[in-house]
Scaffold this motif. Structure first.
Motif, PDB file in Angstrom:
ATOM      1  N   LEU B   4       0.914  -1.176  -0.065  1.00 31.08           N
ATOM      2  CA  LEU B   4       0.003  -0.006  -0.122  1.00 31.08           C
ATOM      3  C   LEU B   4       0.885   1.300   0.034  1.00 31.08           C
ATOM      4  O   LEU B   4       1.923   1.132   0.641  1.00 31.08           O
ATOM      5  CB  LEU B   4      -0.779  -0.076   1.211  1.00 31.08           C
ATOM      6  CG  LEU B   4      -1.851  -1.091   1.194  1.00 31.08           C
ATOM      7  CD1 LEU B   4      -2.776  -0.848   2.806  1.00 31.08           C
ATOM      8  CD2 LEU B   4      -2.927  -0.770   0.288  1.00 31.08           C
ATOM      9  N   LYS B   6       2.713   4.537   1.118  1.00 36.28           N
ATOM     10  CA  LYS B   6       3.077   4.917   2.312  1.00 36.28           C
ATOM     11  C   LYS B   6       2.025   5.879   3.259  1.00 36.28           C
ATOM     12  O   LYS B   6       1.644   5.876   4.222  1.00 36.28           O
ATOM     13  CB  LYS B   6       4.422   5.675   2.533  1.00 36.28           C
ATOM     14  CG  LYS B   6       4.925   6.062   3.982  1.00 36.28           C
ATOM     15  CD  LYS B   6       6.452   6.496   3.690  1.00 36.28           C
ATOM     16  CE  LYS B   6       6.928   6.766   5.128  1.00 36.28           C
ATOM     17  NZ  LYS B   6       6.071   7.501   5.951  1.00 36.28           N
ATOM     18  N   ALA B   7       1.570   6.599   2.392  1.00 38.67           N
ATOM     19  CA  ALA B   7       0.501   7.668   3.080  1.00 38.67           C
ATOM     20  C   ALA B   7      -0.631   7.128   3.670  1.00 38.67           C
ATOM     21  O   ALA B   7      -1.245   7.440   4.701  1.00 38.67           O
ATOM     22  CB  ALA B   7       0.043   8.786   1.997  1.00 38.67           C
ATOM     23  N   LEU B   8      -1.126   6.069   2.926  1.00 37.65           N
ATOM     24  CA  LEU B   8      -2.332   5.166   3.520  1.00 37.65           C
ATOM     25  C   LEU B   8      -1.728   4.324   4.468  1.00 37.65           C
ATOM     26  O   LEU B   8      -2.401   4.430   5.248  1.00 37.65           O
ATOM     27  CB  LEU B   8      -2.656   4.372   2.230  1.00 37.65           C
ATOM     28  CG  LEU B   8      -3.689   3.397   2.422  1.00 37.65           C
ATOM     29  CD1 LEU B   8      -5.194   4.437   2.583  1.00 37.65           C
ATOM     30  CD2 LEU B   8      -4.239   2.544   1.051  1.00 37.65           C
ATOM     31  N   ASP B  10       0.558   5.088   6.635  1.00 38.15           N
ATOM     32  CA  ASP B  10       0.351   6.064   7.717  1.00 38.15           C
ATOM     33  C   ASP B  10      -0.467   6.491   8.335  1.00 38.15           C
ATOM     34  O   ASP B  10      -0.923   6.530   9.618  1.00 38.15           O
ATOM     35  CB  ASP B  10       1.313   7.342   7.293  1.00 38.15           C
ATOM     36  CG  ASP B  10       2.697   7.004   7.063  1.00 38.15           C
ATOM     37  OD1 ASP B  10       3.407   6.162   7.278  1.00 38.15           O
ATOM     38  OD2 ASP B  10       3.458   7.918   6.458  1.00 38.15           O
ATOM     39  N   LEU B  11      -1.598   6.694   7.547  1.00 35.39           N
ATOM     40  CA  LEU B  11      -2.947   6.873   8.072  1.00 35.39           C
ATOM     41  C   LEU B  11      -3.623   5.814   8.687  1.00 35.39           C
ATOM     42  O   LEU B  11      -4.280   5.825   9.909  1.00 35.39           O
ATOM     43  CB  LEU B  11      -4.041   7.441   7.067  1.00 35.39           C
ATOM     44  CG  LEU B  11      -5.654   7.480   7.471  1.00 35.39           C
ATOM     45  CD1 LEU B  11      -5.377   8.945   8.586  1.00 35.39           C
ATOM     46  CD2 LEU B  11      -6.252   8.098   6.164  1.00 35.39           C
ATOM     47  N   ILE B  12      -3.337   4.471   8.410  1.00 33.12           N
ATOM     48  CA  ILE B  12      -3.964   3.199   8.635  1.00 33.12           C
ATOM     49  C   ILE B  12      -3.316   3.218  10.355  1.00 33.12           C
ATOM     50  O   ILE B  12      -3.888   2.997  11.411  1.00 33.12           O
ATOM     51  CB  ILE B  12      -3.616   2.231   8.235  1.00 33.12           C
ATOM     52  CG1 ILE B  12      -4.737   1.935   6.862  1.00 33.12           C
ATOM     53  CG2 ILE B  12      -4.051   0.830   9.019  1.00 33.12           C
ATOM     54  CD1 ILE B  12      -4.350   1.116   5.709  1.00 33.12           C
ATOM     55  N   ALA B  14      -2.095   5.572  12.118  1.00 34.72           N
ATOM     56  CA  ALA B  14      -2.557   6.601  12.951  1.00 34.72           C
ATOM     57  C   ALA B  14      -3.837   6.512  13.649  1.00 34.72           C
ATOM     58  O   ALA B  14      -4.114   6.560  14.514  1.00 34.72           O
ATOM     59  CB  ALA B  14      -2.486   7.935  12.161  1.00 34.72           C
ATOM     60  N   THR B  17      -4.416   4.008  16.776  1.00 36.58           N
ATOM     61  CA  THR B  17      -4.086   4.570  17.920  1.00 36.58           C
ATOM     62  C   THR B  17      -5.276   4.721  18.807  1.00 36.58           C
ATOM     63  O   THR B  17      -5.168   4.999  19.999  1.00 36.58           O
ATOM     64  CB  THR B  17      -3.146   5.572  17.956  1.00 36.58           C
ATOM     65  OG1 THR B  17      -3.700   6.904  17.304  1.00 36.58           O
ATOM     66  CG2 THR B  17      -1.949   5.364  17.426  1.00 36.58           C
ATOM     67  N   VAL B  21      -9.998   0.545  18.161  1.00 35.80           N
ATOM     68  CA  VAL B  21      -9.906   0.574  16.471  1.00 35.80           C
ATOM     69  C   VAL B  21      -8.671  -0.379  16.169  1.00 35.80           C
ATOM     70  O   VAL B  21      -7.397  -0.098  16.361  1.00 35.80           O
ATOM     71  CB  VAL B  21      -9.618   1.881  15.953  1.00 35.80           C
ATOM     72  CG1 VAL B  21      -9.477   1.849  14.325  1.00 35.80           C
ATOM     73  CG2 VAL B  21     -10.732   2.841  16.169  1.00 35.80           C
ATOM     74  N   GLU B  27      -8.244   0.302   8.424  1.00 37.99           N
ATOM     75  CA  GLU B  27      -8.333   0.087   6.874  1.00 37.99           C
ATOM     76  C   GLU B  27      -9.441   0.761   6.225  1.00 37.99           C
ATOM     77  O   GLU B  27      -9.528   1.329   5.166  1.00 37.99           O
ATOM     78  CB  GLU B  27      -7.921  -1.463   6.563  1.00 37.99           C
ATOM     79  CG  GLU B  27      -6.483  -1.750   6.705  1.00 37.99           C
ATOM     80  CD  GLU B  27      -6.409  -3.221   6.020  1.00 37.99           C
ATOM     81  OE1 GLU B  27      -5.427  -3.866   6.166  1.00 37.99           O
ATOM     82  OE2 GLU B  27      -7.254  -3.828   5.827  1.00 37.99           O
ATOM     83  N   ARG B  28     -10.635   0.221   6.939  1.00 38.19           N
ATOM     84  CA  ARG B  28     -12.003   0.345   6.421  1.00 38.19           C
ATOM     85  C   ARG B  28     -12.150   1.980   6.535  1.00 38.19           C
ATOM     86  O   ARG B  28     -12.560   2.595   5.349  1.00 38.19           O
ATOM     87  CB  ARG B  28     -12.902  -0.120   7.259  1.00 38.19           C
ATOM     88  CG  ARG B  28     -14.474  -0.211   6.875  1.00 38.19           C
ATOM     89  CD  ARG B  28     -15.323  -1.043   7.660  1.00 38.19           C
ATOM     90  NE  ARG B  28     -16.796  -0.734   7.496  1.00 38.19           N
ATOM     91  CZ  ARG B  28     -17.600  -0.738   8.181  1.00 38.19           C
ATOM     92  NH1 ARG B  28     -17.293  -0.864   9.465  1.00 38.19           N
ATOM     93  NH2 ARG B  28     -18.835  -0.534   8.122  1.00 38.19           N
ATOM     94  N   TYR B  29     -11.870   2.682   7.463  1.00 34.65           N
ATOM     95  CA  TYR B  29     -11.951   4.246   7.578  1.00 34.65           C
ATOM     96  C   TYR B  29     -11.138   4.741   6.408  1.00 34.65           C
ATOM     97  O   TYR B  29     -11.486   5.773   5.749  1.00 34.65           O
ATOM     98  CB  TYR B  29     -11.615   4.777   9.065  1.00 34.65           C
ATOM     99  CG  TYR B  29     -12.160   4.318  10.049  1.00 34.65           C
ATOM    100  CD1 TYR B  29     -13.583   3.588  10.007  1.00 34.65           C
ATOM    101  CD2 TYR B  29     -11.553   4.348  11.268  1.00 34.65           C
ATOM    102  CE1 TYR B  29     -14.237   2.938  11.023  1.00 34.65           C
ATOM    103  CE2 TYR B  29     -12.292   3.794  12.532  1.00 34.65           C
ATOM    104  CZ  TYR B  29     -13.602   3.255  12.342  1.00 34.65           C
ATOM    105  OH  TYR B  29     -14.372   2.826  13.312  1.00 34.65           O
ATOM    106  N   ALA B  30      -9.690   4.483   6.487  1.00 36.00           N
ATOM    107  CA  ALA B  30      -8.934   5.102   5.564  1.00 36.00           C
ATOM    108  C   ALA B  30      -9.391   4.795   4.087  1.00 36.00           C
ATOM    109  O   ALA B  30      -9.398   5.871   3.198  1.00 36.00           O
ATOM    110  CB  ALA B  30      -7.482   4.310   5.677  1.00 36.00           C
ATOM    111  N   TYR B  31      -9.764   3.789   3.687  1.00 33.74           N
ATOM    112  CA  TYR B  31     -10.162   3.351   2.267  1.00 33.74           C
ATOM    113  C   TYR B  31     -11.457   4.367   1.869  1.00 33.74           C
ATOM    114  O   TYR B  31     -11.686   4.731   1.005  1.00 33.74           O
ATOM    115  CB  TYR B  31     -10.361   1.772   2.005  1.00 33.74           C
ATOM    116  CG  TYR B  31     -10.385   1.662   0.781  1.00 33.74           C
ATOM    117  CD1 TYR B  31      -9.350   2.028  -0.122  1.00 33.74           C
ATOM    118  CD2 TYR B  31     -11.295   0.918   0.048  1.00 33.74           C
ATOM    119  CE1 TYR B  31      -9.394   1.668  -1.594  1.00 33.74           C
ATOM    120  CE2 TYR B  31     -11.374   0.556  -1.180  1.00 33.74           C
ATOM    121  CZ  TYR B  31     -10.173   1.013  -1.869  1.00 33.74           C
ATOM    122  OH  TYR B  31     -10.220   0.629  -3.315  1.00 33.74           O
TER     123      TYR B  31
END
Lengths: 201, 201
Positions: B4, B6-8, B10-12, B14, B17, B21, B27-31
């Motif tokens: 995936l 890197k920015a994705l 990184d968000l997953i 983050a 935390t 979650v 992954e679901r939120y990020a996607y």
């Protein structure tokens, strides 16, 4: 009189836009972040702001790539067989198939499944690009790796019709008992598929 | 090879935390955010950045207030009875009690419950400020409105000991059957408390 400060209410409202996050979960996240250092909140905020800035889609496979890349490395890698293409619903399905370590072909992400109820027709998916790619890369096998749901099946059926006048070999992921599931807990449809697809030993 | 961008990733990372979650939800939120307009992602990022900037604690009641306010309006409102103080664990408990519409006193947020396992002793809570306030505001009744958990009970017991040499009337929220619960589904402790606290009709 507002019982919570506006900035807290605003964050709770913003978090409830996430899928499956209700008021209670959003309150829990917001309150957790409030009690911790602002560096943690900033880290999530930065990651969110970088998402659209740095992530884009591969123009051929529609897998997710960084904006610094031109094409997905799963496509450009010369060790991958471009004549075999696995069709998946979304980018995380690529990760799931890659993690098996069993697939050395390339991927094509549809960006969804056909679902008339949700207003998603074939035109919303990356199907034209797939047809182009089949010609250009001399694709010999297309693996329909959409899920075993109603939408996954309809999408597979639609693609099958689109490709029936070509010489491409069409395959579908096997359906049957998931590993570890007791026979008595399997649903009727899964069990029916397992029986239908039984293999000679 | 990273599967995936890197920015994705990184968000997953983050998002995991946040309390409760896991990788899958993140992954679901990020996607979900990736597939929608960047304005939605920016809205959440802004709300996160405003949180610590605009929210603070009332220095007397420790309820949450906007930084533009000096004290909690639930304390400064002259219609509220400052001689009655409800002691709660956190700021959302204030909202829960306010929503009953039954309480016209003021609040004192402890900022947690005594829990030796988690390293939370009485010193971590706003107890000194409570004792000061009891003198200053001539408090006549303290309602121990902590939850009916082990930590809630220990905290109530600790406060009871701290206040036993004062003239303050100490009360505790009633414990018993929640409305709508069938007797046969009530746990033994709740049922025991309900029996113990039975009222003459």
């Amino acid at each position: 009189m507002a019982l919570l400060p506006k900035a807290l209410e605003d964050l709770i409202d913003a978090l409830t836009t996430l899928p499956g996050v209700g008021r209670r979960s959003a309150e829990r996240y917001a309150y957790y972040l409030l009690r911790r250092d602002s560096s943690r909140t900033d880290a999530i905020a930065n990651a969110l702001q970088n998402l659209h800035k740095n992530v884009t889609y591969c123009p051929i496979t529609f897998a997710l790539i960084s904006k610094s890349e031109e094409l997905s490395s799963l496509y450009t890698d010369t060790r991958r067989d471009k004549s075999i293409v696995a069709i998946v619903e979304d980018a995380f399905d690529v990760v799931a198939l890659e993690n098996t370590g069993h697939f050395k072909g390339t991927y094509h992400v549809l960006g969804g499944l056909i679902s008339p109820i949700d207003g998603i027709g074939p035109d919303s998916l990356h199907i034209d690009q797939l047809l182009l790619r089949i010609k250009k890369d001399n694709v010999t096998e297309v693996i329909l790796a959409t899920s075993a749901s109603v939408e996954g099946e309809s999408t597979a059926l639609y693609l099958q019709k689109q490709l029936e006048n070509t010489s491409v070999k069409l395959t579908r992921l096997a359906q049957g008992l998931p590993i570890g599931l007791d026979l008595e807990y399997a649903d009727q449809i899964t069990l029916g598929k397992a029986l239908e697809g039984r293999r000679l030993l």
